[in-house]
Design a protein around this motif. Structure first.
Motif, short mmCIF file in Angstrom:
data_model
loop_
_atom_site.label_atom_id
_atom_site.label_comp_id
_atom_site.label_asym_id
_atom_site.label_seq_id
_atom_site.Cartn_x
_atom_site.Cartn_y
_atom_site.Cartn_z
N TYR A 544 0.85 -1.12 0.12
CA TYR A 544 -0.16 -0.09 -0.02
C TYR A 544 0.71 1.30 -0.12
O TYR A 544 0.34 2.40 -0.21
N THR A 545 2.19 1.18 0.37
CA THR A 545 2.82 2.37 0.20
C THR A 545 3.93 2.65 -0.76
O THR A 545 4.44 3.57 -0.94
N LYS A 546 4.25 1.38 -1.63
CA LYS A 546 5.25 1.56 -2.52
C LYS A 546 4.81 2.32 -3.79
O LYS A 546 3.57 2.17 -4.23
N THR A 547 5.60 3.11 -4.26
CA THR A 547 5.32 3.91 -5.43
C THR A 547 6.36 3.53 -6.63
O THR A 547 7.48 2.82 -6.19
N ALA A 548 6.42 4.16 -7.83
CA ALA A 548 7.43 3.80 -8.98
C ALA A 548 8.86 4.37 -8.32
O ALA A 548 9.79 3.66 -8.93
N SER A 549 8.99 5.29 -7.43
CA SER A 549 10.23 5.71 -7.01
C SER A 549 10.72 5.72 -5.59
O SER A 549 11.74 6.05 -5.25
N GLY A 550 9.60 5.20 -4.67
CA GLY A 550 10.16 4.91 -3.38
C GLY A 550 8.85 4.41 -2.64
O GLY A 550 7.87 3.62 -3.15
N TYR A 551 8.50 5.06 -1.48
CA TYR A 551 7.58 4.49 -0.46
C TYR A 551 7.01 5.79 0.11
O TYR A 551 7.82 6.77 0.31
N THR A 552 5.70 5.82 0.12
CA THR A 552 5.11 7.04 0.65
C THR A 552 4.15 6.97 2.10
O THR A 552 3.75 5.75 2.04
N SER A 553 4.37 7.83 2.91
CA SER A 553 3.14 7.82 4.05
C SER A 553 1.86 7.81 3.32
O SER A 553 1.71 8.31 2.15
N VAL A 554 0.76 7.44 4.05
CA VAL A 554 -0.46 7.19 3.41
C VAL A 554 -1.49 7.70 4.57
O VAL A 554 -1.01 7.73 5.75
N ASP A 555 -2.68 8.16 4.13
CA ASP A 555 -3.70 8.50 4.87
C ASP A 555 -4.75 7.17 4.64
O ASP A 555 -4.67 6.49 3.91
N ASN A 556 -5.87 7.30 5.78
CA ASN A 556 -6.83 6.29 5.64
C ASN A 556 -6.54 5.07 5.53
O ASN A 556 -7.01 4.21 4.80
N VAL A 557 -5.81 4.67 6.60
CA VAL A 557 -5.40 3.16 6.67
C VAL A 557 -6.48 2.30 7.19
O VAL A 557 -6.50 0.88 6.96
N ASN A 558 -7.61 2.65 7.49
CA ASN A 558 -8.80 2.01 7.86
C ASN A 558 -9.75 1.51 6.66
O ASN A 558 -10.69 1.23 7.03
N THR A 559 -9.23 1.80 5.57
CA THR A 559 -9.71 1.20 4.23
C THR A 559 -8.90 0.56 3.50
O THR A 559 -7.76 0.19 3.92
N ALA A 560 -9.31 -0.10 2.74
CA ALA A 560 -8.41 -1.11 1.59
C ALA A 560 -7.91 -0.20 0.61
O ALA A 560 -7.18 -0.80 0.01
N HIS A 561 -7.90 1.12 0.67
CA HIS A 561 -7.21 1.89 -0.44
C HIS A 561 -6.85 3.11 0.24
O HIS A 561 -7.35 4.25 0.12
N PRO A 562 -5.73 2.93 0.88
CA PRO A 562 -5.28 4.22 1.71
C PRO A 562 -4.78 5.40 0.40
O PRO A 562 -4.49 5.01 -0.33
N THR A 563 -4.85 6.59 0.97
CA THR A 563 -4.45 7.70 0.48
C THR A 563 -3.04 7.94 0.31
O THR A 563 -2.58 8.44 1.34
N PRO A 564 -2.25 8.05 -0.71
CA PRO A 564 -0.72 8.52 -0.71
C PRO A 564 -0.78 10.05 -0.29
O PRO A 564 -1.67 10.77 -0.68
N LEU A 565 0.35 10.17 0.43
CA LEU A 565 0.55 11.77 0.92
C LEU A 565 1.78 12.12 0.45
O LEU A 565 2.25 13.26 0.64
#
Length: 620
Positions: A544-565
């Motif tokens: 849920y946090t991996k991106t094409a260039s790294g890893y990102t903090s995320v919001d809304n972890v109480n869902t199956a689709h956290p929001t990248p920050l």
């Protein structure tokens, strides 16, 4: 009791005679089931019946080595993205592929990550980073407001640790340069470091002549490891003096009003506490952490830091540990004191998840049940406190202290894990608010005393300690809302009934504290469940946090689709991935009795002051 254990066979089967044929058939079926287990189920926890009895398979060394390799590859992916899109700036923005200079513009990501590279054997990345270190200018025109605390733990700690692991003189010299540049932070009336330093103009403390006099415990008491070790390797008394002065100030502070625990805010002019807020989380965490770690770093010779650690942990265990009403989750919270009344907030922070690891470290390396060999009487530590606090210390002393500390560590770390496992994403929220019975909260030590008095020889785990399964929403079952509402149950959304907490901050900031405690518990107890739990956290990070260039903090972890920050803090490479790598590695390259991690996970080697150094530096 498990429903499986309660099952009773029908009478007509009970009276059938068992033959040799039945025995062979049973053995055959057992063999088949065993084969199926090892072939298909060995990588998952197995639940038995309806009880919370979990089985965590040991796994083979090859499997753990492969998992460590995956963490190493995660670091390479993140650092490669930083080099491609953010070098030589501080941090990568891993969604937009841009950069930010949020920590002085000196390249905090490579400097914070040097020891992780050395640990993982990433020599190419390390070699490419060295010129960045060599050419770093700590006096840029923009450096008029350099935050002391973050700079000390990330930059100074990173340089010192990399020097300790590599022996490269460049790193020692740059650490000496930086430590000197930061030293004007100590030019307060009390000697506690101020918030920021101007390193561009002739180095000076920011705010010295202003009315701002407040210091935060975590910021004024989290540089002793760094400056003590810097003094050791450079032979410079001024560095050692900074660490010694902070210990002196903390040890002599009047803490009668707070039961021996350090409040979060201090007056930089007078050097005394300026509020009655008590916490092991935000504003305070590393200030408490460094009491034990300074004792360990200096070869367990500074008894003052040990006494401070014992007072602080005793207060927390007696007053700030609670159980939730239904699942009996053990948690630590902060509290406000007013006229001796303690009012807990019942907030449980991700930042506080370092605390179980600290307790486990203390159990592993301290003679908690034989402190007299160090000249310490636990109850005597409360002699100058108020009667209620002396009583609490005496009551705690009736328990086996090592057991209590370890139980607290295991129960708290489990709750940290469950805040991850309870979420659809498998990632832990930043802050939750624990449920409290309408009739009052359940203090852990009250429950412990009741458990101790009512055991009667039964083999029941202490309150909040037994293994628990992750929470499942009652809306996924056939239970009605009316059945969920019981007397004393706090009202809330039907979808969260039975979880025992509400999420106050739904973000996951790639923080390390939970896996840090898993690592220490694994190394100190040998219980493989901490490795499995860490593996599940890493899988969620990958998913849920991996991106094409790294890893990102995320919001809304109480869902199956956290929001990248769009943020990848340097501590993700310095701490989170380092602790996960160590957790999955069978080898122990940094033994806990020989290395001490600073609050940014930078390991420093244990050392002892020589007789001459003690005399020169005035060390007690």
């Amino acid at each position: 009791m498990s429903n499986l254990l309660r099952y009773v066979a029908p009478l007509h089967l009970q009276h059938r005679r068992i033959t040799l044929r039945h025995v062979f058939i049973t053995l055959g079926i057992s063999a088949v089931l065993s084969t199926l287990y090892y072939a298909w189920l060995r990588r998952e926890e197995v639940f038995f019946g309806s009880t919370d009895v979990l089985f965590w398979p040991p796994e083979t060394p090859e499997i753990w080595a492969e998992r460590a390799a995956q963490v190493k590859e995660a670091f390479r992916h993140a650092y490669r993205g930083y080099e491609q899109h953010a070098f030589p700036h501080d941090e990568l923005l891993p969604v937009s592929n841009k950069s930010t200079d949020n920590f002085n513009g000196w390249g905090v990501t490579p400097m914070d990550s040097l020891d992780t590279m050395l640990l993982m054997g990433l020599q190419d990345e390390y070699t490419r980073a060295l010129p960045v270190i060599s050419n770093t200018n700590f006096s840029l025109p923009s450096n008029t407001h350099v935050p002391f605390f973050e700079t000390a733990i990330r930059y100074l700690g990173g340089l010192l640790s990399a020097y300790a692991m590599s022996g490269h003189d460049l790193l020692r010299d740059k650490a000496d340069e930086l430590g000197t540049k930061l030293a004007p932070a100590f030019n307060t009336t009390s000697g506690f470091p101020g918030y920021a330093v101007d390193t561009y103009r002739p180095a000076q403390l920011i705010g010295k002549n202003l009315t701002f006099t407040a210091g935060i415990l975590a910021e004024i008491a989290s540089c002793q490891l760094e400056y003590a070790y810097l003094g050791k390797i450079t032979g410079k008394k001024e560095h050692v003096d900074h660490a010694t002065l902070i210990t002196d100030m903390l040890y002599t502070a009047n803490l009668n009003g707070s039961g021996g625990m350090y409040p979060t805010r201090w007056n930089l002019n007078t050097g005394v506490p300026s509020d009655h807020h008590l916490s092991v989380g935000a504003l305070a965490d590393s200030g408490h952490e460094y009491t034990l770690k300074q004792f360990l770093l200096t070869a367990r010779t500074d008894k003052r830091n040990l006494e401070m650690y014992l007072r602080f942990t005793s207060y927390v265990i007696n007053n700030l540990l609670f159980l939730t009403p239904e699942r009996h989750l053990l948690y630590v919270t902060d509290a406000f004191m007013w006229k001796r009344a303690v009012t807990p907030s019942h907030l449980f922070e991700h930042l506080a998840c370092f605390f179980p690891g600290l307790l486990a470290l203390g159990v592993h390396l301290l003679p908690l049940n034989h402190l007299d060999v160090l000249g310490i009487n636990v109850t005597a530590l409360a002699d100058d406190m108020l009667p209620t606090d002396r009583y609490a210390f005496n009551e705690l002393a009736k328990f086996n202290l090592a057991d209590v500390h370890l139980w607290a560590a295991e129960g708290l770390a489990q709750t940290c894990y469950l805040t991850y496992a309870d979420q659809p994403s498998g990632l832990g929220p930043e802050i939750v608010r624990m449920d409290v019975e309408e009739l009052g909260s359940i203090r852990w030590m009250d429950a412990m005393r009741a458990w101790k008095e009512g055991r009667d020889g039964r083999d029941a785990p202490p309150p909040g300690i037994g293994d628990m399964k992750p929470w499942t929403s009652p809306l996924d079952t056939n239970v009605t809302v009316e059945e969920l509402v019981r007397p004393g149950r706090r009202k809330g959304k039907a979808s969260t009934f039975g979880r025992d907490y509400l999420i106050q901050n739904k973000a996951y900031y790639l923080r390390p504290e939970t896996v840090e405690s898993f690592y220490i518990l694994w190394r100190t107890t040998g219980d493989v469940k901490w490795r499995h739990r860490g593996w599940r956290v890493f899988q969620a990070i990958e998913r849920y946090t991996k991106t094409a260039s790294g890893y990102t903090s995320v919001d809304n972890v109480n869902t199956a689709h956290p929001t990248p920050l769009d943020a990848m803090p340097s501590y993700f490479l310095a701490e989170t991935l380092k602790y996960l790598y160590l957790l999955f590695s069978d080898e122990d390259p940094l033994p806990l009795n020989k290395w001490v991690f600073n609050t940014e996970a930078h390991p420093l080697p244990v050392f002892e002051w020589s007789a001459q150094e003690r005399e020169t530096y005035g060390i007690v």
